[in-house]
Design a protein around this motif. Structure first.
Motif, mmCIF file in Angstrom:
data_model
loop_
_atom_site.group_PDB
_atom_site.id
_atom_site.type_symbol
_atom_site.label_atom_id
_atom_site.label_comp_id
_atom_site.label_asym_id
_atom_site.label_seq_id
_atom_site.Cartn_x
_atom_site.Cartn_y
_atom_site.Cartn_z
ATOM 1 N N TYR A 10 -0.303 17.724 -2.391
ATOM 2 C CA TYR A 10 0.470 17.734 -3.642
ATOM 3 C C TYR A 10 0.397 19.106 -4.303
ATOM 4 C CZ TYR A 10 0.749 12.592 -3.535
ATOM 5 O OH TYR A 10 1.010 11.287 -3.199
ATOM 6 N N GLU A 11 -0.747 19.736 -4.240
ATOM 7 C CA GLU A 11 -0.934 21.055 -4.886
ATOM 8 C C GLU A 11 -0.132 22.130 -4.194
ATOM 9 O OE1 GLU A 11 -5.132 21.503 -4.697
ATOM 10 O OE2 GLU A 11 -5.533 20.326 -6.504
ATOM 11 N N LEU A 12 0.181 21.924 -2.909
ATOM 12 C CA LEU A 12 0.940 22.917 -2.159
ATOM 13 C C LEU A 12 2.445 22.733 -2.339
ATOM 14 C CD1 LEU A 12 -1.046 22.933 1.210
ATOM 15 C CD2 LEU A 12 -1.113 24.644 -0.596
ATOM 16 N N MET A 13 2.840 21.641 -2.913
ATOM 17 C CA MET A 13 4.280 21.342 -3.056
ATOM 18 C C MET A 13 4.866 22.009 -4.302
ATOM 19 S SD MET A 13 4.440 17.333 -1.945
ATOM 20 C CE MET A 13 4.017 16.840 -0.292
ATOM 21 N N PRO A 29 0.355 12.411 -8.672
ATOM 22 C CA PRO A 29 -0.063 13.493 -7.762
ATOM 23 C C PRO A 29 -1.346 14.198 -8.202
ATOM 24 C CG PRO A 29 2.290 13.611 -8.199
ATOM 25 C CD PRO A 29 1.723 12.613 -9.165
ATOM 26 N N LYS A 30 -1.599 14.202 -9.488
ATOM 27 C CA LYS A 30 -2.803 14.872 -9.983
ATOM 28 C C LYS A 30 -4.051 14.008 -9.819
ATOM 29 C CE LYS A 30 -0.366 17.729 -13.376
ATOM 30 N NZ LYS A 30 -0.232 18.094 -14.814
ATOM 31 N N LYS A 31 -3.822 12.698 -9.606
ATOM 32 C CA LYS A 31 -4.963 11.809 -9.428
ATOM 33 C C LYS A 31 -4.603 10.720 -8.413
ATOM 34 C CE LYS A 31 -8.444 9.292 -12.103
ATOM 35 N NZ LYS A 31 -8.820 8.737 -13.431
ATOM 36 N N PRO A 32 -4.541 11.093 -7.116
ATOM 37 C CA PRO A 32 -4.195 10.120 -6.072
ATOM 38 C C PRO A 32 -5.164 8.941 -6.045
ATOM 39 C CG PRO A 32 -4.150 12.357 -5.221
ATOM 40 C CD PRO A 32 -4.788 12.429 -6.573
ATOM 41 N N LEU A 33 -4.654 7.808 -5.638
ATOM 42 C CA LEU A 33 -5.449 6.585 -5.601
ATOM 43 C C LEU A 33 -6.474 6.620 -4.468
ATOM 44 C CD1 LEU A 33 -2.519 4.048 -6.048
ATOM 45 C CD2 LEU A 33 -4.166 4.730 -7.808
ATOM 46 N N SER A 34 -7.708 6.280 -4.781
ATOM 47 C CA SER A 34 -8.747 6.160 -3.755
ATOM 48 C C SER A 34 -8.552 4.832 -3.034
ATOM 49 C CB SER A 34 -10.129 6.197 -4.393
ATOM 50 O OG SER A 34 -10.328 5.042 -5.204
ATOM 51 N N LEU A 92 0.828 -1.207 0.000
ATOM 52 C CA LEU A 92 0.000 0.000 0.000
ATOM 53 C C LEU A 92 0.863 1.257 0.000
ATOM 54 C CD1 LEU A 92 -3.133 0.505 2.282
ATOM 55 C CD2 LEU A 92 -1.530 2.354 1.839
ATOM 56 N N SER A 93 1.875 1.248 0.857
ATOM 57 C CA SER A 93 2.772 2.405 0.964
ATOM 58 C C SER A 93 3.480 2.685 -0.355
ATOM 59 C CB SER A 93 3.796 2.167 2.079
ATOM 60 O OG SER A 93 4.674 3.256 2.208
ATOM 61 N N ASN A 94 3.943 1.624 -1.015
ATOM 62 C CA ASN A 94 4.632 1.790 -2.300
ATOM 63 C C ASN A 94 3.693 2.300 -3.388
ATOM 64 O OD1 ASN A 94 7.215 1.023 -1.471
ATOM 65 N ND2 ASN A 94 6.724 -1.148 -1.670
ATOM 66 N N LEU A 95 2.427 1.851 -3.349
ATOM 67 C CA LEU A 95 1.444 2.347 -4.316
ATOM 68 C C LEU A 95 1.293 3.860 -4.205
ATOM 69 C CD1 LEU A 95 -1.499 -0.257 -4.173
ATOM 70 C CD2 LEU A 95 0.081 0.125 -6.070
ATOM 71 N N VAL A 96 1.196 4.337 -2.962
ATOM 72 C CA VAL A 96 1.008 5.776 -2.732
ATOM 73 C C VAL A 96 2.251 6.561 -3.147
ATOM 74 C CG1 VAL A 96 0.631 7.542 -0.968
ATOM 75 C CG2 VAL A 96 -0.701 5.426 -0.912
ATOM 76 N N LYS A 97 3.421 6.008 -2.901
ATOM 77 C CA LYS A 97 4.668 6.688 -3.271
ATOM 78 C C LYS A 97 4.765 6.893 -4.788
ATOM 79 C CE LYS A 97 7.496 5.076 0.605
ATOM 80 N NZ LYS A 97 8.603 4.162 1.001
ATOM 81 N N GLU A 100 -7.065 14.435 0.726
ATOM 82 C CA GLU A 100 -6.061 15.131 1.553
ATOM 83 C C GLU A 100 -4.706 15.142 0.855
ATOM 84 O OE1 GLU A 100 -7.804 14.153 6.020
ATOM 85 O OE2 GLU A 100 -6.416 12.757 5.058
ATOM 86 N N ARG A 101 -4.361 14.027 0.251
ATOM 87 C CA ARG A 101 -3.070 13.942 -0.444
ATOM 88 C C ARG A 101 -3.047 14.877 -1.655
ATOM 89 N NH1 ARG A 101 -4.149 8.441 -0.038
ATOM 90 N NH2 ARG A 101 -3.944 8.047 -2.287
ATOM 91 N N LYS A 102 -4.165 14.990 -2.322
ATOM 92 C CA LYS A 102 -4.241 15.865 -3.480
ATOM 93 C C LYS A 102 -3.988 17.314 -3.086
ATOM 94 C CE LYS A 102 -7.031 16.908 -7.565
ATOM 95 N NZ LYS A 102 -8.274 16.640 -8.308
ATOM 96 N N LYS A 103 -4.574 17.730 -1.961
ATOM 97 C CA LYS A 103 -4.368 19.089 -1.469
ATOM 98 C C LYS A 103 -2.902 19.346 -1.144
ATOM 99 C CE LYS A 103 -8.751 20.205 -1.511
ATOM 100 N NZ LYS A 103 -9.277 21.191 -2.480
#
Length: 415
Positions: free
Chosen positions: A412-415, A366-371, A357-362, A407-410
């Motif tokens: 990513y947009e700030l980075m 960034p424009k379309k994080p996994l649900s 799971l962690s590797n999937l998120v890594k 939350e991750r999408k937000k």
């Protein structure tokens, strides 16, 4: 009959040393001398000394073996000369923020309640003698301490604590605070003239609080070394850090000293039992997790498995692995990391699922994080023999400290 007699003898010996054995078993290797000192207080003839081999032969065996691979660099980075984040905090518990003895005592207790990330988790046992309102008042002063954000209850409060470390005008401070509290809707504030400045400040904040300190300053001394030699996996207990116990009678009458001598022997027995228990644990971890030590994954393993084989209570084994580390050529690993729960098929551990799971998120876009549903779909594709639900994926994600897709999408947009 002999076996029964031996068993009775062992149980008698255990009952004699149980009072000191369990706390000594549970203690960190760094705190072992301090723990032994407590038991020696009432015995004027016992002296607890630091092991004389530490300064002359400090970790020599370990360093000789691991100097051949990259792990040596990891050990160097955890040198005992480094201060931990907790020690750095303790040095700051002084006036003017903590002007009284009571405020300093509460602050020290708050430090005890910090997680490995530097966040505060209220512990009723540690803080039982203080009024919660008084604790909260002292905790709020942590916003002025280093590392930035320490003592906060969560990420959001850590960001707010961090604002105190910037020299900001009142209007910018208030806007930054409002933005942090509404981070999910940050785009709604883009037209505000202070938006770019606020985002720039927020990006400078390093969260969680112990992020920069954890790897560099935590003094972690392993209890067990696992290494390979001539194609064989071997184990060594790090007993070079075990204190030396001596009994100095100065020629006094033996009968007078008998009870004191018995206490000293019990203490020595307790220390030896700690060493023997950890050695057996190490051997069984190798047996259960052999594949891991040759490059595979951690397999499902429960405390009760070892408790049964060692003929100990599960609570005793739990104490034995608490705050203990094992060092091998794959790194420095908490013993508790080897105890994972099997998922459905009985062969795949939840740790394996979490790693996946962690590797999937890594690697996600960034424009379309996994649900969580998408993560579930990919996980079941990778592990077809197990059955998971979306709620299980959500639980694992939260345990890993990973935010939701929105939350991750937000972020990513700030980075």
């Amino acid at each position: 009959m002999l076996k029964q007699k031996t068993s009775i003898t062992q149980k008698t010996k255990l009952s004699q040393t149980l009072r000191s054995w369990l706390p000594i078993l549970q203690a960190n290797i760094e705190d072992l001398k301090e723990n032994l000192d407590e038991f020696a207080k009432e015995n004027p003839f016992i002296e607890i000394k630091e092991n004389s081999n530490i300064t002359l032969n400090q970790n020599k065996y370990f360093q000789e073996y691991f100097s051949k691979n990259a792990t040596a660099q990891m050990i160097d980075s955890k040198s005992l000369s480094h201060k931990s984040a907790y020690e750095l905090l303790s040095e700051q518990i002084i006036p003017p923020f903590f002007p009284t003895k009571k405020s300093q005592l509460i602050a020290e207790k708050i430090i005890e309640c910090l997680t490995h990330e530097g966040y505060f988790e209220y512990d009723e046992e540690i803080l039982s003698e203080f009024d919660p309102l008084e604790v909260e008042k002292i905790r709020q002063r942590f916003k002025y301490l280093d590392p930035i954000g320490v003592g906060a209850k969560d990420n959001q409060e850590a960001y707010i604590f961090a604002l105190e470390h910037f020299d900001l005008e009142d209007d910018l401070y208030e806007f930054c605070k409002m933005l942090i509290l509404n981070l999910e809707n940050a785009k709604d504030f883009t037209k505000n003239p202070l938006y770019k400045k606020a985002i720039s400040i927020i990006k400078k904040i390093s969260i969680p609080p112990f992020l920069e300190y954890f790897e560099e300053s935590m003094s972690i001394i392993p209890d067990i070394y696992i290494y390979q030699e001539n194609g064989e996996i071997k184990i060594k207990i790090n007993d070079e850090y075990y204190p030396e116990i001596s009994f100095e009678a100065d020629g006094l009458d033996h009968e007078f000293l008998s009870s004191y001598l018995k206490d000293a022997k019990n203490l020595i027995d307790a220390l030896n039992m700690r060493k023997a228990t950890l050695y057996k644990l190490g051997l069984m971890i190798i047996e259960y997790q052999y594949d891991f030590f040759i490059g595979g994954d951690i397999k499902p393993m429960q405390l009760k498995d070892l408790a049964q084989d060692l003929e100990r209570n599960t609570s005793t084994i739990s104490r034995a692995i608490s705050n203990k580390y094992l060092s091998c050529d794959r790194g420095l690993i908490p013993l508790k990391a080897f105890f994972t729960t099997a998922v459905d098929d009985g062969e795949t551990s939840n740790a394996t699922i979490k790693d996946f799971l962690s590797n999937l998120v890594k690697k996600e876009n960034p424009k379309k994080p996994l649900s969580d549903l998408k993560i579930l779909e990919l996980t079941q594709k990778e592990f077809p023999s197990i059955q998971l639900g979306r709620r299980t994926i959500t639980k694992y994600r939260m345990q890993l400290g990973i935010g939701s897709s929105s939350e991750r999408k937000k972020l990513y947009e700030l980075m």
